[in-house]
Motif scaffolding. Structure first.
Motif, PDB file in Angstrom:
ATOM      1  N   THR A 190      96.023  85.144  47.543  1.00 33.75           N
ATOM      2  CA  THR A 190      94.455  85.259  47.793  1.00 33.75           C
ATOM      3  C   THR A 190      93.324  85.348  46.940  1.00 33.75           C
ATOM      4  O   THR A 190      93.741  86.040  45.805  1.00 33.75           O
ATOM      5  CB  THR A 190      94.232  86.574  48.932  1.00 33.75           C
ATOM      6  N   LEU A 191      92.286  84.627  46.966  1.00 31.46           N
ATOM      7  CA  LEU A 191      91.291  84.749  46.058  1.00 31.46           C
ATOM      8  C   LEU A 191      89.985  85.018  46.847  1.00 31.46           C
ATOM      9  O   LEU A 191      89.674  84.311  48.076  1.00 31.46           O
ATOM     10  CB  LEU A 191      91.106  83.469  45.369  1.00 31.46           C
ATOM     11  N   THR A 192      88.839  85.631  46.308  1.00 28.84           N
ATOM     12  CA  THR A 192      87.615  86.040  46.946  1.00 28.84           C
ATOM     13  C   THR A 192      86.563  85.480  45.754  1.00 28.84           C
ATOM     14  O   THR A 192      86.566  85.614  44.843  1.00 28.84           O
ATOM     15  CB  THR A 192      87.582  87.416  47.210  1.00 28.84           C
ATOM     16  N   HIS A 193      85.357  85.142  46.552  1.00 28.58           N
ATOM     17  CA  HIS A 193      84.053  84.843  45.620  1.00 28.58           C
ATOM     18  C   HIS A 193      83.177  84.892  46.624  1.00 28.58           C
ATOM     19  O   HIS A 193      83.113  84.779  47.723  1.00 28.58           O
ATOM     20  CB  HIS A 193      84.335  83.506  45.350  1.00 28.58           C
ATOM     21  N   THR A 194      82.017  85.652  45.721  1.00 33.25           N
ATOM     22  CA  THR A 194      80.746  85.945  46.350  1.00 33.25           C
ATOM     23  C   THR A 194      79.725  84.748  46.123  1.00 33.25           C
ATOM     24  O   THR A 194      79.624  84.577  44.811  1.00 33.25           O
ATOM     25  CB  THR A 194      80.136  87.219  46.094  1.00 33.25           C
ATOM     26  N   VAL A 195      79.249  83.787  47.179  1.00 35.31           N
ATOM     27  CA  VAL A 195      78.343  82.915  46.776  1.00 35.31           C
ATOM     28  C   VAL A 195      76.952  83.484  46.500  1.00 35.31           C
ATOM     29  O   VAL A 195      76.605  84.307  47.194  1.00 35.31           O
ATOM     30  CB  VAL A 195      78.202  82.034  48.107  1.00 35.31           C
ATOM     31  N   PRO A 196      76.344  82.880  45.472  1.00 38.80           N
ATOM     32  CA  PRO A 196      74.963  83.259  45.080  1.00 38.80           C
ATOM     33  C   PRO A 196      73.786  83.092  46.246  1.00 38.80           C
ATOM     34  O   PRO A 196      74.133  82.165  47.085  1.00 38.80           O
ATOM     35  CB  PRO A 196      74.798  82.557  43.793  1.00 38.80           C
ATOM     36  N   ALA A 197      72.859  83.753  46.093  1.00 44.26           N
ATOM     37  CA  ALA A 197      71.880  83.615  47.239  1.00 44.26           C
ATOM     38  C   ALA A 197      71.496  82.519  48.012  1.00 44.26           C
ATOM     39  O   ALA A 197      71.828  82.447  49.136  1.00 44.26           O
ATOM     40  CB  ALA A 197      70.611  84.525  46.682  1.00 44.26           C
ATOM     41  N   PRO A 198      70.736  81.622  47.244  1.00 45.13           N
ATOM     42  CA  PRO A 198      70.443  80.382  48.191  1.00 45.13           C
ATOM     43  C   PRO A 198      71.460  79.381  48.517  1.00 45.13           C
ATOM     44  O   PRO A 198      71.033  78.726  49.825  1.00 45.13           O
ATOM     45  CB  PRO A 198      69.369  79.633  47.247  1.00 45.13           C
ATOM     46  N   ILE A 199      72.568  79.527  48.216  1.00 45.12           N
ATOM     47  CA  ILE A 199      73.761  78.834  48.672  1.00 45.12           C
ATOM     48  C   ILE A 199      74.478  79.002  49.760  1.00 45.12           C
ATOM     49  O   ILE A 199      74.715  80.214  49.926  1.00 45.12           O
ATOM     50  CB  ILE A 199      74.531  78.425  47.371  1.00 45.12           C
ATOM     51  N   THR A 200      74.582  78.123  50.696  1.00 44.15           N
ATOM     52  CA  THR A 200      75.192  78.767  51.913  1.00 44.15           C
ATOM     53  C   THR A 200      76.825  77.630  52.040  1.00 44.15           C
ATOM     54  O   THR A 200      76.663  76.458  51.518  1.00 44.15           O
ATOM     55  CB  THR A 200      74.790  78.380  53.118  1.00 44.15           C
ATOM     56  N   VAL A 201      77.689  78.334  52.388  1.00 46.40           N
ATOM     57  CA  VAL A 201      79.097  77.341  52.646  1.00 46.40           C
ATOM     58  C   VAL A 201      79.431  77.530  54.340  1.00 46.40           C
ATOM     59  O   VAL A 201      79.514  78.468  54.651  1.00 46.40           O
ATOM     60  CB  VAL A 201      80.187  78.234  51.713  1.00 46.40           C
ATOM     61  N   GLU A 202      79.428  76.291  54.598  1.00 42.22           N
ATOM     62  CA  GLU A 202      79.944  76.206  56.280  1.00 42.22           C
ATOM     63  C   GLU A 202      81.051  75.595  56.394  1.00 42.22           C
ATOM     64  O   GLU A 202      81.584  74.620  55.700  1.00 42.22           O
ATOM     65  CB  GLU A 202      78.686  75.433  56.945  1.00 42.22           C
ATOM     66  N   ARG A 203      81.693  75.664  57.486  1.00 40.90           N
ATOM     67  CA  ARG A 203      82.911  74.932  57.897  1.00 40.90           C
ATOM     68  C   ARG A 203      82.482  73.945  58.871  1.00 40.90           C
ATOM     69  O   ARG A 203      81.895  74.100  59.871  1.00 40.90           O
ATOM     70  CB  ARG A 203      84.034  75.625  58.558  1.00 40.90           C
ATOM     71  N   ALA A 204      82.870  72.691  58.724  1.00 36.41           N
ATOM     72  CA  ALA A 204      82.451  71.354  59.401  1.00 36.41           C
ATOM     73  C   ALA A 204      83.383  71.208  60.429  1.00 36.41           C
ATOM     74  O   ALA A 204      84.542  71.958  60.726  1.00 36.41           O
ATOM     75  CB  ALA A 204      82.461  70.062  58.415  1.00 36.41           C
ATOM     76  N   GLU A 205      83.195  70.340  61.279  1.00 28.75           N
ATOM     77  CA  GLU A 205      84.057  70.179  62.576  1.00 28.75           C
ATOM     78  C   GLU A 205      85.360  69.560  62.419  1.00 28.75           C
ATOM     79  O   GLU A 205      86.284  70.041  63.039  1.00 28.75           O
ATOM     80  CB  GLU A 205      83.347  69.258  63.709  1.00 28.75           C
ATOM     81  N   ASP A 206      85.446  68.811  61.187  1.00 30.80           N
ATOM     82  CA  ASP A 206      86.781  68.424  60.788  1.00 30.80           C
ATOM     83  C   ASP A 206      87.661  69.165  60.063  1.00 30.80           C
ATOM     84  O   ASP A 206      88.811  68.732  59.403  1.00 30.80           O
ATOM     85  CB  ASP A 206      86.664  66.842  60.043  1.00 30.80           C
ATOM     86  N   GLY A 207      87.330  70.508  59.803  1.00 29.65           N
ATOM     87  CA  GLY A 207      87.905  71.390  59.200  1.00 29.65           C
ATOM     88  C   GLY A 207      87.623  71.560  57.478  1.00 29.65           C
ATOM     89  O   GLY A 207      88.286  72.425  56.745  1.00 29.65           O
ATOM     90  N   THR A 208      86.665  70.577  57.075  1.00 27.99           N
ATOM     91  CA  THR A 208      86.413  70.461  55.696  1.00 27.99           C
ATOM     92  C   THR A 208      85.338  71.558  55.357  1.00 27.99           C
ATOM     93  O   THR A 208      84.719  71.942  56.391  1.00 27.99           O
ATOM     94  CB  THR A 208      85.970  69.360  54.998  1.00 27.99           C
ATOM     95  N   LEU A 209      85.097  72.178  54.236  1.00 26.83           N
ATOM     96  CA  LEU A 209      84.043  73.153  53.841  1.00 26.83           C
ATOM     97  C   LEU A 209      82.815  72.119  53.250  1.00 26.83           C
ATOM     98  O   LEU A 209      82.947  71.162  52.633  1.00 26.83           O
ATOM     99  CB  LEU A 209      84.382  74.183  52.856  1.00 26.83           C
ATOM    100  N   ALA A 210      81.737  72.532  53.603  1.00 20.42           N
ATOM    101  CA  ALA A 210      80.203  72.001  53.079  1.00 20.42           C
ATOM    102  C   ALA A 210      79.481  73.011  52.535  1.00 20.42           C
ATOM    103  O   ALA A 210      79.076  74.296  52.826  1.00 20.42           O
ATOM    104  CB  ALA A 210      79.663  71.210  54.094  1.00 20.42           C
ATOM    105  N   VAL A 211      79.137  72.595  51.049  1.00 21.25           N
ATOM    106  CA  VAL A 211      78.207  73.624  50.456  1.00 21.25           C
ATOM    107  C   VAL A 211      76.848  72.856  50.544  1.00 21.25           C
ATOM    108  O   VAL A 211      76.536  71.857  49.954  1.00 21.25           O
ATOM    109  CB  VAL A 211      78.832  73.778  48.836  1.00 21.25           C
ATOM    110  N   THR A 212      75.898  73.814  50.783  1.00 21.13           N
ATOM    111  CA  THR A 212      74.354  73.346  51.220  1.00 21.13           C
ATOM    112  C   THR A 212      73.366  74.191  50.449  1.00 21.13           C
ATOM    113  O   THR A 212      73.786  75.508  50.111  1.00 21.13           O
ATOM    114  CB  THR A 212      74.043  73.156  52.524  1.00 21.13           C
TER     115      THR A 212
END
Length: 179
Positions: A32-54
């Motif tokens: 298991t690994l953990t990471h804290t994303v810095p403030a303006p960046i967001t990570v979301e899960r797409a419908e197809d199961g992939t992750l998108a960084v915006t």
């Protein structure tokens, strides 16, 4: 738009990604690994199961963190599935490494053997007395431990003796000009 940041992160089967606000936890077969994303960046899960960084805007700080965050999350996914390994080799007469349990004991021309304990999450493997590897699931930690081991005896530019990465080319210098 960042060329690296806009790429989706594929999540293989058997890997569980939990997004809790700014914290991302990736669980896989190796750990298991953990990471804290810095403030303006967001990570979301797409419908197809992939992750998108915006990123919300095109400010300099947001642009610089966009590709970095995407790469760090992708490295976490790769780490818990395959893991990371750095191979090192020792060059020099009498220089060798021995595995003592989980620790490594080096003979590098000093008056004493150098014993290096394995940090948490890192494992060492000795293939021959002059070849060994550093393995783990965290890419940054594997690289840092390998760099510290290389730093014990850096490759000498005159004879090439020391601890080096596998395949590393050492630029050699000419010695003293003889008469």
């Amino acid at each position: 738009m960042s060329r690296i940041g806009r790429l989706p992160i594929t999540v293989p089967a058997g890997v569980d990604v939990t997004i809790d606000g700014a914290d991302i936890t990736v669980k896989g077969p190796k750990g298991t690994l953990t990471h804290t994303v810095p403030a303006p960046i967001t990570v979301e899960r797409a419908e197809d199961g992939t992750l998108a960084v915006t990123r919300p805007n095109d400010e300099r700080a947001s642009r610089s963190l966009h590709g970095l965050t995407r790469t760090l999350v992708a490295n976490m996914v790769a780490g818990v599935t395959e893991g990371y390994t750095k191979k090192l080799e020792i060059v020099g007469t009498g220089y060798r490494v021995i595995a003592k349990g989980t620790d490594l004991e080096f003979a590098l021309g000093f008056s004493h053997p150098v014993v290096i304990p394995a940090p948490e999450g890192i494992s060492f493997a000795v293939e021959t007395p002059t070849r060994f590897s550093v393995s783990g699931i965290d890419k940054q930690q594997v690289g840092e431990v390998a760099a510290k081991l290389r730093k014990l005896r850096k490759p000498d530019p005159y004879k090439g003796k020391g601890v080096r990465y596998e395949g590393e080319v050492i630029r050699r210098k000419a010695g003293k000009a003889g008469r």
